[in-house]
Design a protein around this motif. Structure first.
Motif, mmCIF file in Angstrom:
data_model
loop_
_atom_site.group_PDB
_atom_site.id
_atom_site.type_symbol
_atom_site.label_atom_id
_atom_site.label_comp_id
_atom_site.label_asym_id
_atom_site.label_seq_id
_atom_site.Cartn_x
_atom_site.Cartn_y
_atom_site.Cartn_z
ATOM 1 N N ARG A 11 11.707 -1.872 16.278
ATOM 2 C CA ARG A 11 10.565 -1.117 15.761
ATOM 3 C C ARG A 11 10.521 -1.225 14.242
ATOM 4 O O ARG A 11 11.559 -1.150 13.570
ATOM 5 C CB ARG A 11 10.661 0.339 16.191
ATOM 6 C CG ARG A 11 10.659 0.535 17.694
ATOM 7 C CD ARG A 11 11.002 1.968 18.075
ATOM 8 N NE ARG A 11 9.966 2.905 17.639
ATOM 9 C CZ ARG A 11 10.106 4.229 17.721
ATOM 10 N NH1 ARG A 11 11.221 4.771 18.169
ATOM 11 N NH2 ARG A 11 9.105 5.017 17.309
ATOM 12 N N LEU A 12 9.313 -1.395 13.703
ATOM 13 C CA LEU A 12 9.138 -1.590 12.267
ATOM 14 C C LEU A 12 8.560 -0.336 11.618
ATOM 15 O O LEU A 12 7.513 0.156 12.030
ATOM 16 C CB LEU A 12 8.213 -2.784 12.007
ATOM 17 C CG LEU A 12 7.877 -3.071 10.544
ATOM 18 C CD1 LEU A 12 9.137 -3.337 9.726
ATOM 19 C CD2 LEU A 12 6.911 -4.251 10.447
ATOM 20 N N PHE A 13 9.248 0.138 10.597
ATOM 21 C CA PHE A 13 8.802 1.267 9.786
ATOM 22 C C PHE A 13 8.754 0.804 8.334
ATOM 23 O O PHE A 13 9.500 -0.078 7.920
ATOM 24 C CB PHE A 13 9.750 2.458 9.932
ATOM 25 C CG PHE A 13 9.749 3.068 11.307
ATOM 26 C CD1 PHE A 13 9.046 4.225 11.568
ATOM 27 C CD2 PHE A 13 10.445 2.462 12.349
ATOM 28 C CE1 PHE A 13 9.027 4.782 12.839
ATOM 29 C CE2 PHE A 13 10.428 3.012 13.622
ATOM 30 C CZ PHE A 13 9.718 4.172 13.870
ATOM 31 N N ALA A 14 7.868 1.413 7.550
ATOM 32 C CA ALA A 14 7.723 0.986 6.155
ATOM 33 C C ALA A 14 7.160 2.104 5.308
ATOM 34 O O ALA A 14 6.480 3.008 5.801
ATOM 35 C CB ALA A 14 6.807 -0.239 6.075
ATOM 36 N N VAL A 15 7.444 2.025 4.017
ATOM 37 C CA VAL A 15 6.786 2.885 3.043
ATOM 38 C C VAL A 15 5.722 2.049 2.355
ATOM 39 O O VAL A 15 5.990 0.929 1.908
ATOM 40 C CB VAL A 15 7.775 3.486 2.028
ATOM 41 C CG1 VAL A 15 8.601 2.435 1.316
ATOM 42 C CG2 VAL A 15 7.036 4.372 1.012
ATOM 43 N N LEU A 16 4.504 2.558 2.294
ATOM 44 C CA LEU A 16 3.356 1.846 1.742
ATOM 45 C C LEU A 16 2.970 2.470 0.410
ATOM 46 O O LEU A 16 2.816 3.690 0.310
ATOM 47 C CB LEU A 16 2.169 1.939 2.709
ATOM 48 C CG LEU A 16 2.444 1.627 4.175
ATOM 49 C CD1 LEU A 16 1.172 1.843 5.004
ATOM 50 C CD2 LEU A 16 2.953 0.198 4.348
ATOM 51 N N GLY A 17 2.791 1.642 -0.607
ATOM 52 C CA GLY A 17 2.397 2.172 -1.900
ATOM 53 C C GLY A 17 2.181 1.076 -2.914
ATOM 54 O O GLY A 17 2.325 -0.113 -2.615
ATOM 55 N N ASP A 18 1.840 1.463 -4.127
ATOM 56 C CA ASP A 18 1.660 0.526 -5.235
ATOM 57 C C ASP A 18 1.727 1.304 -6.545
ATOM 58 O O ASP A 18 0.781 2.005 -6.894
ATOM 59 C CB ASP A 18 0.309 -0.195 -5.119
ATOM 60 C CG ASP A 18 0.131 -1.267 -6.183
ATOM 61 O OD1 ASP A 18 1.142 -1.643 -6.817
ATOM 62 O OD2 ASP A 18 -1.013 -1.716 -6.385
ATOM 63 N N PRO A 19 2.890 1.255 -7.243
ATOM 64 C CA PRO A 19 4.055 0.400 -7.000
ATOM 65 C C PRO A 19 4.955 0.988 -5.921
ATOM 66 O O PRO A 19 4.835 2.169 -5.583
ATOM 67 C CB PRO A 19 4.762 0.397 -8.352
ATOM 68 C CG PRO A 19 4.452 1.754 -8.913
ATOM 69 C CD PRO A 19 3.045 2.067 -8.472
ATOM 70 N N ALA A 62 1.882 -0.272 16.942
ATOM 71 C CA ALA A 62 2.856 -1.274 17.403
ATOM 72 C C ALA A 62 4.191 -0.626 17.769
ATOM 73 O O ALA A 62 5.141 -1.327 18.124
ATOM 74 C CB ALA A 62 3.072 -2.328 16.327
ATOM 75 N N GLY A 63 4.259 0.710 17.669
ATOM 76 C CA GLY A 63 5.472 1.411 18.065
ATOM 77 C C GLY A 63 6.350 1.855 16.922
ATOM 78 O O GLY A 63 7.423 2.428 17.143
ATOM 79 N N GLY A 64 5.901 1.592 15.695
ATOM 80 C CA GLY A 64 6.670 2.000 14.529
ATOM 81 C C GLY A 64 6.021 3.164 13.816
ATOM 82 O O GLY A 64 5.501 4.094 14.430
ATOM 83 N N GLY A 65 6.021 3.093 12.505
ATOM 84 C CA GLY A 65 5.446 4.162 11.701
ATOM 85 C C GLY A 65 5.879 4.004 10.261
ATOM 86 O O GLY A 65 6.215 2.904 9.838
ATOM 87 N N GLY A 66 5.880 5.085 9.529
ATOM 88 C CA GLY A 66 6.328 4.964 8.155
ATOM 89 C C GLY A 66 5.881 6.098 7.273
ATOM 90 O O GLY A 66 5.490 7.179 7.733
ATOM 91 N N ASN A 67 5.936 5.812 5.984
ATOM 92 C CA ASN A 67 5.573 6.762 4.940
ATOM 93 C C ASN A 67 4.524 6.156 4.027
ATOM 94 O O ASN A 67 4.333 4.947 3.994
ATOM 95 C CB ASN A 67 6.798 7.151 4.111
ATOM 96 C CG ASN A 67 7.862 7.850 4.918
ATOM 97 O OD1 ASN A 67 8.958 7.347 5.091
ATOM 98 N ND2 ASN A 67 7.532 9.015 5.441
ATOM 99 N N VAL A 68 3.865 7.023 3.267
ATOM 100 C CA VAL A 68 2.836 6.603 2.321
ATOM 101 C C VAL A 68 3.130 7.273 0.987
ATOM 102 O O VAL A 68 3.393 8.478 0.935
ATOM 103 C CB VAL A 68 1.429 6.997 2.803
ATOM 104 C CG1 VAL A 68 0.367 6.493 1.835
ATOM 105 C CG2 VAL A 68 1.179 6.474 4.214
#
Length: 281
Positions: A11-19, A62-68
Protein backbone atom coordinates in the motif's frame (compact mmCIF):
# COMPACT_ATOMS: atom_id res chain seq x y z
CA UNK A 1 10.57 1.94 4.73
CA UNK A 2 9.23 -1.32 6.16
CA UNK A 3 12.16 -3.56 5.16
CA UNK A 4 9.70 -5.77 3.26
CA UNK A 5 10.00 -6.28 -0.49
CA UNK A 6 7.63 -4.06 -2.47
CA UNK A 7 4.95 -5.99 -4.32
CA UNK A 8 1.59 -5.44 -5.98
CA UNK A 9 0.05 -5.80 -2.52
CA UNK A 10 2.13 -3.00 -0.97
CA UNK A 11 0.00 0.00 0.00
CA UNK A 12 1.26 3.46 -0.94
CA UNK A 13 0.97 6.45 1.38
CA UNK A 14 2.44 9.91 0.80
CA UNK A 15 2.60 13.46 2.05
CA UNK A 16 1.62 15.94 -0.67
CA UNK A 17 2.87 19.51 -0.69
CA UNK A 18 5.09 22.18 -2.20
CA UNK A 19 7.71 22.42 -0.80
CA UNK A 20 7.90 18.97 0.75
CA UNK A 21 11.59 17.97 0.71
CA UNK A 22 11.95 19.14 4.32
CA UNK A 23 9.15 16.86 5.55
CA UNK A 24 9.91 14.48 8.40
CA UNK A 25 6.65 12.57 7.83
CA UNK A 26 8.35 9.77 5.82
CA UNK A 27 10.77 9.15 8.70
CA UNK A 28 7.97 9.09 11.30
CA UNK A 29 5.63 6.87 9.32
CA UNK A 30 8.44 4.68 8.04
CA UNK A 31 9.37 3.89 11.64
CA UNK A 32 5.74 3.21 12.53
CA UNK A 33 5.20 0.92 9.54
CA UNK A 34 8.33 -1.06 10.40
CA UNK A 35 7.29 -1.38 14.05
CA UNK A 36 3.88 -2.75 13.03
CA UNK A 37 5.41 -4.86 10.22
CA UNK A 38 2.86 -3.49 7.76
CA UNK A 39 3.16 -3.99 3.99
CA UNK A 40 3.14 -0.31 3.08
CA UNK A 41 5.49 2.53 2.13
CA UNK A 42 5.29 6.25 2.81
CA UNK A 43 6.81 8.86 0.50
CA UNK A 44 7.01 12.63 0.12
CA UNK A 45 5.58 13.86 -3.20
CA UNK A 46 5.95 17.42 -4.41
CA UNK A 47 2.93 18.44 -6.48
CA UNK A 48 1.01 21.44 -7.69
CA UNK A 49 -2.48 22.43 -6.62
CA UNK A 50 -4.16 20.79 -9.60
CA UNK A 51 -2.24 17.52 -9.24
CA UNK A 52 -2.98 17.30 -5.50
CA UNK A 53 -6.66 16.53 -6.09
CA UNK A 54 -5.91 13.60 -8.38
CA UNK A 55 -3.26 12.24 -6.04
CA UNK A 56 -5.55 12.43 -3.01
CA UNK A 57 -8.25 10.45 -4.77
CA UNK A 58 -5.93 8.10 -6.64
CA UNK A 59 -3.83 7.10 -3.64
CA UNK A 60 -6.88 6.61 -1.41
CA UNK A 61 -8.91 4.59 -3.91
CA UNK A 62 -5.87 2.41 -4.67
CA UNK A 63 -5.91 1.30 -1.03
CA UNK A 64 -3.45 3.79 0.40
CA UNK A 65 -3.77 7.32 1.67
CA UNK A 66 -1.62 10.03 3.10
CA UNK A 67 -1.23 13.55 4.37
CA UNK A 68 -1.47 17.02 2.87
CA UNK A 69 0.68 19.99 3.77
CA UNK A 70 0.96 23.56 2.49
CA UNK A 71 -0.46 24.84 0.24
CA UNK A 72 -3.01 22.13 -0.57
CA UNK A 73 -5.05 21.58 2.63
CA UNK A 74 -8.10 23.57 1.56
CA UNK A 75 -8.06 22.03 -1.91
CA UNK A 76 -7.83 18.56 -0.35
CA UNK A 77 -10.95 19.30 1.72
CA UNK A 78 -12.81 19.82 -1.54
CA UNK A 79 -11.40 16.63 -3.08
CA UNK A 80 -12.71 14.11 -0.54
CA UNK A 81 -16.17 12.52 -0.48
CA UNK A 82 -16.62 12.32 3.29
CA UNK A 83 -15.36 14.85 5.84
CA UNK A 84 -14.89 14.52 9.57
CA UNK A 85 -16.15 17.24 11.85
CA UNK A 86 -12.66 18.72 12.03
CA UNK A 87 -12.59 19.19 8.25
CA UNK A 88 -16.11 20.60 8.15
CA UNK A 89 -15.21 23.05 10.89
CA UNK A 90 -11.86 24.24 9.51
CA UNK A 91 -12.34 23.79 5.78
CA UNK A 92 -8.92 22.12 5.66
CA UNK A 93 -7.87 18.48 5.25
CA UNK A 94 -4.46 17.06 6.11
CA UNK A 95 -5.21 13.31 6.23
CA UNK A 96 -6.99 11.12 3.67
CA UNK A 97 -7.87 7.46 3.08
CA UNK A 98 -10.71 5.40 1.62
CA UNK A 99 -13.46 3.28 3.13
CA UNK A 100 -16.23 1.44 1.28
CA UNK A 101 -15.31 3.14 -1.99
CA UNK A 102 -15.45 6.68 -0.59
CA UNK A 103 -12.50 9.00 -0.01
CA UNK A 104 -12.42 10.29 3.55
CA UNK A 105 -10.66 13.36 4.92
CA UNK A 106 -9.71 14.39 8.44
CA UNK A 107 -7.84 17.33 9.96
CA UNK A 108 -5.58 15.76 12.59
CA UNK A 109 -3.73 19.09 12.84
CA UNK A 110 -6.33 20.21 15.38
CA UNK A 111 -5.46 17.45 17.86
CA UNK A 112 -1.77 17.83 17.04
CA UNK A 113 -1.86 21.56 17.71
CA UNK A 114 -3.63 21.13 21.04
CA UNK A 115 -1.02 18.62 22.16
CA UNK A 116 1.84 20.87 21.07
CA UNK A 117 0.40 23.80 23.04
CA UNK A 118 0.11 21.61 26.13
CA UNK A 119 3.75 20.53 25.75
CA UNK A 120 4.83 24.19 25.61
CA UNK A 121 2.33 25.51 28.18
CA UNK A 122 1.38 22.72 30.60
CA UNK A 123 -1.10 25.05 32.30
CA UNK A 124 -2.99 25.34 29.01
CA UNK A 125 -4.58 28.33 27.31
CA UNK A 126 -7.90 28.52 29.13
CA UNK A 127 -8.49 32.22 29.75
CA UNK A 128 -5.37 33.19 27.78
CA UNK A 129 -4.88 35.94 25.22
CA UNK A 130 -3.28 34.61 22.03
CA UNK A 131 -1.85 36.24 18.92
CA UNK A 132 -2.30 34.08 15.82
CA UNK A 133 -0.22 34.90 12.74
CA UNK A 134 -1.79 33.74 9.49
CA UNK A 135 -5.22 32.80 8.19
CA UNK A 136 -4.54 29.70 6.07
CA UNK A 137 -5.04 26.00 6.70
CA UNK A 138 -2.66 25.79 9.66
CA UNK A 139 -4.24 28.87 11.25
CA UNK A 140 -7.68 27.29 10.91
CA UNK A 141 -6.54 24.22 12.84
CA UNK A 142 -4.87 26.42 15.46
CA UNK A 143 -7.98 28.56 15.93
CA UNK A 144 -10.16 25.47 16.30
CA UNK A 145 -7.82 24.05 18.93
CA UNK A 146 -7.62 27.33 20.84
CA UNK A 147 -11.40 27.67 20.93
CA UNK A 148 -11.77 24.05 22.07
CA UNK A 149 -9.40 24.70 24.97
CA UNK A 150 -11.21 27.79 26.26
CA UNK A 151 -8.98 30.63 25.11
CA UNK A 152 -10.21 34.06 26.23
CA UNK A 153 -9.26 36.02 23.14
CA UNK A 154 -7.48 35.39 19.82
CA UNK A 155 -6.09 38.32 17.85
CA UNK A 156 -5.39 37.35 14.23
CA UNK A 157 -2.76 39.16 12.20
CA UNK A 158 -2.64 38.32 8.50
CA UNK A 159 -1.29 40.06 5.43
CA UNK A 160 -4.91 40.35 4.25
CA UNK A 161 -7.19 41.55 7.02
CA UNK A 162 -10.20 40.54 4.93
CA UNK A 163 -8.99 36.94 4.89
CA UNK A 164 -8.56 37.03 8.66
CA UNK A 165 -12.13 38.29 9.01
CA UNK A 166 -13.30 35.55 6.65
CA UNK A 167 -11.60 32.96 8.86
CA UNK A 168 -13.33 34.31 11.96
CA UNK A 169 -16.75 34.35 10.28
CA UNK A 170 -16.27 30.95 8.70
CA UNK A 171 -15.50 29.33 12.04
CA UNK A 172 -18.16 31.23 13.97
CA UNK A 173 -15.53 32.79 16.24
CA UNK A 174 -16.82 36.37 16.27
CA UNK A 175 -17.19 36.36 20.04
CA UNK A 176 -13.64 35.16 20.72
CA UNK A 177 -11.46 36.36 17.83
CA UNK A 178 -10.66 39.70 16.22
CA UNK A 179 -8.75 40.60 13.06
CA UNK A 180 -5.91 43.10 13.49
CA UNK A 181 -5.66 45.76 10.81
CA UNK A 182 -1.89 45.92 10.39
CA UNK A 183 1.17 45.35 12.57
CA UNK A 184 0.71 48.73 14.21
CA UNK A 185 -2.11 47.20 16.25
CA UNK A 186 0.48 45.11 18.12
CA UNK A 187 2.14 48.11 19.75
CA UNK A 188 2.56 47.38 23.46
CA UNK A 189 0.00 44.54 23.47
CA UNK A 190 0.63 41.59 25.83
CA UNK A 191 -0.01 37.98 24.82
CA UNK A 192 0.24 34.73 26.74
CA UNK A 193 1.06 32.88 23.52
CA UNK A 194 2.01 33.85 19.97
CA UNK A 195 1.39 31.21 17.28
CA UNK A 196 3.22 31.47 13.96
CA UNK A 197 0.85 29.72 11.51
CA UNK A 198 2.02 31.13 8.16
CA UNK A 199 4.26 29.21 5.75
CA UNK A 200 7.10 31.68 6.31
CA UNK A 201 10.18 29.81 7.46
CA UNK A 202 9.95 26.93 5.02
CA UNK A 203 12.63 28.64 2.92
CA UNK A 204 15.86 29.91 4.52
CA UNK A 205 15.44 33.29 2.83
CA UNK A 206 11.92 33.87 4.20
CA UNK A 207 11.45 37.00 6.33
CA UNK A 208 9.94 36.81 9.79
CA UNK A 209 6.12 37.18 9.74
CA UNK A 210 6.46 39.94 12.34
CA UNK A 211 8.78 40.93 15.17
CA UNK A 212 7.93 40.09 18.76
CA UNK A 213 9.48 43.45 19.61
CA UNK A 214 6.23 44.99 18.34
CA UNK A 215 4.42 43.32 21.25
CA UNK A 216 4.58 44.05 24.94
CA UNK A 217 4.95 40.94 27.08
CA UNK A 218 4.94 37.51 25.40
CA UNK A 219 4.58 34.37 27.51
CA UNK A 220 5.56 31.80 24.88
CA UNK A 221 5.91 31.38 21.11
CA UNK A 222 4.96 28.40 18.97
CA UNK A 223 6.01 28.06 15.32
CA UNK A 224 3.95 25.55 13.34
CA UNK A 225 6.76 25.40 10.75
CA UNK A 226 9.69 23.09 11.41
CA UNK A 227 12.96 22.29 9.70
CA UNK A 228 16.23 20.47 10.24
CA UNK A 229 17.30 23.29 12.58
CA UNK A 230 15.27 25.63 14.79
CA UNK A 231 13.39 28.10 12.62
CA UNK A 232 14.27 31.80 12.48
CA UNK A 233 11.06 32.52 14.37
CA UNK A 234 12.02 30.17 17.21
CA UNK A 235 15.57 31.57 17.35
CA UNK A 236 14.28 35.16 17.42
CA UNK A 237 11.87 34.36 20.25
CA UNK A 238 14.53 32.63 22.33
CA UNK A 239 16.93 35.53 21.80
CA UNK A 240 14.22 37.73 23.32
CA UNK A 241 14.02 35.37 26.31
CA UNK A 242 10.66 33.90 25.27
CA UNK A 243 10.16 30.11 25.62
CA UNK A 244 9.62 28.81 22.09
CA UNK A 245 9.06 25.59 20.17
CA UNK A 246 8.74 24.69 16.51
CA UNK A 247 6.19 22.42 14.85
CA UNK A 248 7.83 19.06 15.53
CA UNK A 249 5.61 18.08 18.46
CA UNK A 250 2.52 19.01 16.47
CA UNK A 251 3.90 16.98 13.55
CA UNK A 252 4.38 13.93 15.78
CA UNK A 253 0.94 14.10 17.38
CA UNK A 254 -0.97 14.73 14.16
CA UNK A 255 1.00 11.89 12.52
CA UNK A 256 -0.04 9.52 15.30
CA UNK A 257 -3.69 10.48 14.81
CA UNK A 258 -3.37 9.97 11.05
CA UNK A 259 -1.71 6.57 11.50
CA UNK A 260 -4.63 5.52 13.69
CA UNK A 261 -7.06 6.50 10.92
CA UNK A 262 -5.24 4.27 8.43
CA UNK A 263 -4.26 1.25 10.52
CA UNK A 264 -5.97 1.46 13.92
CA UNK A 265 -4.27 0.84 17.25
CA UNK A 266 -1.65 0.32 18.48
CA UNK A 267 0.19 3.44 17.30
CA UNK A 268 3.93 2.92 17.86
CA UNK A 269 4.56 6.29 19.49
CA UNK A 270 7.95 5.36 20.95
CA UNK A 271 9.33 4.45 17.54
CA UNK A 272 7.85 7.57 15.93
CA UNK A 273 9.32 9.83 18.60
CA UNK A 274 12.69 8.09 18.32
CA UNK A 275 12.69 8.72 14.56
CA UNK A 276 11.91 12.40 15.20
CA UNK A 277 14.66 12.70 17.81
CA UNK A 278 17.14 10.98 15.51
CA UNK A 279 16.46 13.65 12.88
CA UNK A 280 16.95 16.30 15.56
CA UNK A 281 20.41 14.90 16.15
Amino acid sequence: MTGRPISAATRLFAVLGDPVAHSLSPALHGAALAARRLDAVYLALRCGDREAVGLVRGLALAGGGGNVTVPHKRRAAEAVDRRTGAVERTGACNTFWSDDGAVWGDNTDVAGFRGAVTALLPEGVAGARVLLLGAGGAARAALAGLLDDGVREVAILNRSVDRARELIRGMGAEGSATALDGEGALSGEDFDLVVQATSLGLHPSDPLPTSLDRCGGVGAALDLVYGREPTRWVRAARERGVPAADGREMLLLQAAAAFRRWFGDPVPMAEMRAALNERDG
